[in-house]
Design an enzyme around this catalytic site. Structure first.
Site, PDB file in Angstrom:
ATOM      1  N   HIS A 114       5.372  -8.311   4.241  1.00 57.16           N
ATOM      2  CA  HIS A 114       5.458  -8.228   5.696  1.00 57.16           C
ATOM      3  C   HIS A 114       4.091  -8.287   6.374  1.00 57.16           C
ATOM      4  CE1 HIS A 114       4.835  -3.798   4.959  1.00 57.16           C
ATOM      5  NE2 HIS A 114       4.160  -3.904   6.088  1.00 57.16           N
ATOM      6  N   ASP A 152       8.868  -7.024  -1.140  1.00 56.30           N
ATOM      7  CA  ASP A 152       7.818  -6.830  -0.138  1.00 56.30           C
ATOM      8  C   ASP A 152       6.425  -6.935  -0.755  1.00 56.30           C
ATOM      9  OD1 ASP A 152       6.822  -6.449   2.424  1.00 56.30           O
ATOM     10  OD2 ASP A 152       6.755  -4.264   2.235  1.00 56.30           O
ATOM     11  N   SER A 207      -0.531  -0.719   5.187  1.00 51.32           N
ATOM     12  CA  SER A 207       0.395  -1.473   4.343  1.00 51.32           C
ATOM     13  C   SER A 207      -0.354  -2.483   3.482  1.00 51.32           C
ATOM     14  CB  SER A 207       1.410  -2.213   5.221  1.00 51.32           C
ATOM     15  OG  SER A 207       2.271  -1.323   5.866  1.00 51.32           O
TER      16      SER A 207
END
Length: 455
Positions: A155, A185, A267
């Site tokens: 993402h 992911d 992230s």
């Protein structure tokens, strides 16, 4: 003169008693005979004994004993005693990894004009301006053939027209997307390895224990290096996720639950242990009113096989059924909504916009299909909106309702996907049980392989 009649309480000592006392003091208390020990000798022996005892105790409590501080499986090298201050270990661990942590910049095409506006679709014919659309983190795990390999989240680089990487020294480099996988992911980037001297060491996430101290490193909000500390809340947590962020859960992710802060921009950064080894990839957190300290990281033991596949193939090969689907439960909810409000839920083009069971991509169902006909006791299953590839070849049609795969009950798209990806392989035979016009039918065929361009 004594205050008491009993001489035991008297402060006066007779000469005879004094002589007897000195005689006893000079004798060795644990040996009969006439050998005498001086006070100096006794003090010396006592000092040596105390020093030996203190050394042994120090070794046991600070790393010298077997099974303590070494996971119970090793013994410290003879003659060495660990004297590292426990408060120094997080500092040393983060310092070991920080040079390998990078910022990842997602650049997308924006329509020209004042303000940021919205990014243009990747296939848009409108000429736009390349701008920063998001910032995340990544970690360098290896160098080969003049290239440095970086792990980050899917993402973080999703929909990117271009990707740039900022090293810890502030240098910006162009990055190439080697491969990406939405299901896990994860994504892999590649940059020029010139001047990069440090790569992160991969650890063992299966060795983590609840309450173990961990460190999350990243680049929150694009403001630069961030180090947050905390502990492992749960070594294995199953979290439902919506792959397209539309509120419909269509996959389940196995993660490490931690209480270290995972801020926006963290992230893709590494989660490390006190030895400075990467044990996870920071992925997400629960952001809700009144919720604090619930973050998640992808276990490195689950991530590395995906990373290896992305490096070798650019994608993760998985079995392909070939159906665009809608959960039967969701269909009933829409029917209830229509009954209550007299208005169908519509997509942008006036048709229900659903998702591919395996990719999560939007799909438009064929029009003109007959309404569902099902037995009264069927409440869960997966409606086929469109069949392509192997499913189409096997004869599946619009409005067929899949209820079983190989006699395994299937109640949702998530269950269908989990069964395919965990129980089947490319080329395996599969039996599908489905309802068509109220009649239970079945078909057999071989599973195909999803091509990268179909993702």
């Amino acid at each position: 003169m004594s205050l008491f009649d009993d001489d035991f309480y008297s402060t006066k000592v007779s000469k005879r008693a004094a002589r007897e006392s000195r005689k006893r003091d000079l004798g060795f208390p644990y040996r009969s005979g006439t050998r005498k020990w001086s006070n100096v000798r006794i003090a010396f022996v006592s000092s040596i004994t105390s020093a030996v005892a203190a050394t042994l105790l120090f070794g046991v409590f600070f790393g010298g004993g077997p099974g303590i501080g070494n996971g119970g499986g090793s013994v410290a090298t003879a003659g060495t005693i660990s004297t590292v201050d426990p408060l120094e270990r997080p500092i040393q661990a983060s310092a070991k990894v920080r040079p390998a942590v990078v910022s990842v910049i997602n650049q997308q095409m924006f329509a020209p004009g004042i303000g940021n506006g919205q990014a243009l679709p990747k296939d848009s014919e409108v000429k736009g301006t390349l701008r920063e659309a998001g910032v995340g983190s990544g970690v360098i795990i290896s160098k080969k053939d003049g290239k440095a390999i970086i792990i980050t989240n899917y993402h973080v680089i999703d929909q990117a027209a271009a990707v740039k990487v900022v090293l810890m020294n502030g240098e910006t480099r162009e990055a190439r997307v080697v491969g990406k996988d939405q299901i896990t992911d994860l994504a892999v980037l590649e940059i020029d390895a010139k001047g990069i001297d440090v790569v992160a060491e991969i650890g063992d996430s299966s060795a983590l224990r609840p309450a173990e101290y961990i460190i999350a490193i990243g680049n929150p909000l694009g403001l630069g290096e961030s180090v947050t500390t905390g502990s492992v809340s749960k070594t294995k947590q199953i979290v439902p996720v919506s792959l397209n962020q539309d509120g419909v859960y269509d996959w389940e992710q196995e993660v490490i639950q931690i209480d270290a802060s995972i801020n926006q921009g963290n992230s893709g950064g590494p989660l490390i242990d006190l030895n400075g080894r990467v044990v996870g990839i920071n992925s997400m957190k629960i952001a809700d009113l009144g919720v604090e300290g619930i973050g998640f990281a992808i276990p490195i033991n689950l991530a590395m096989p995906i990373v290896d596949s992305l490096i070798k193939l650019g994608h993760v090969p998985r079995p392909y059924l070939g159906v665009y689907t809608m959960d039967l439960e969701q269909y009933w909810q829409q029917q209830d909504f229509e009954d209550a409000f007299g208005k169908a839920l519509e997509g942008e083009d006036g048709k229900s916009a659903e998702k591919d069971a395996e990719t999560g991509e939007k799909a438009v169902p064929e029009s003109g299909g007959a309404p569902l006909k099902l037995p009264d006791d069927i409440y869960s299953g997966v409606i086929v909106l469109e069949a392509v590839g192997p499913a189409k070849d096997a004869g599946l049609l619009f409005n067929d309702v899949i209820v079983k795969l190989d006699n395994q009950a299937i109640g949702s798209t998530m269950e269908l996907r989990k069964y395919l990806y965990t129980q089947k392989k490319i080329g395996d035979d599969i039996e599908i049980s489905y309802y068509r016009d109220g009649q239970l039918k079945s078909t057999h065929f071989k599973l195909g392989q999803k091509e990268d361009e179909e993702e």
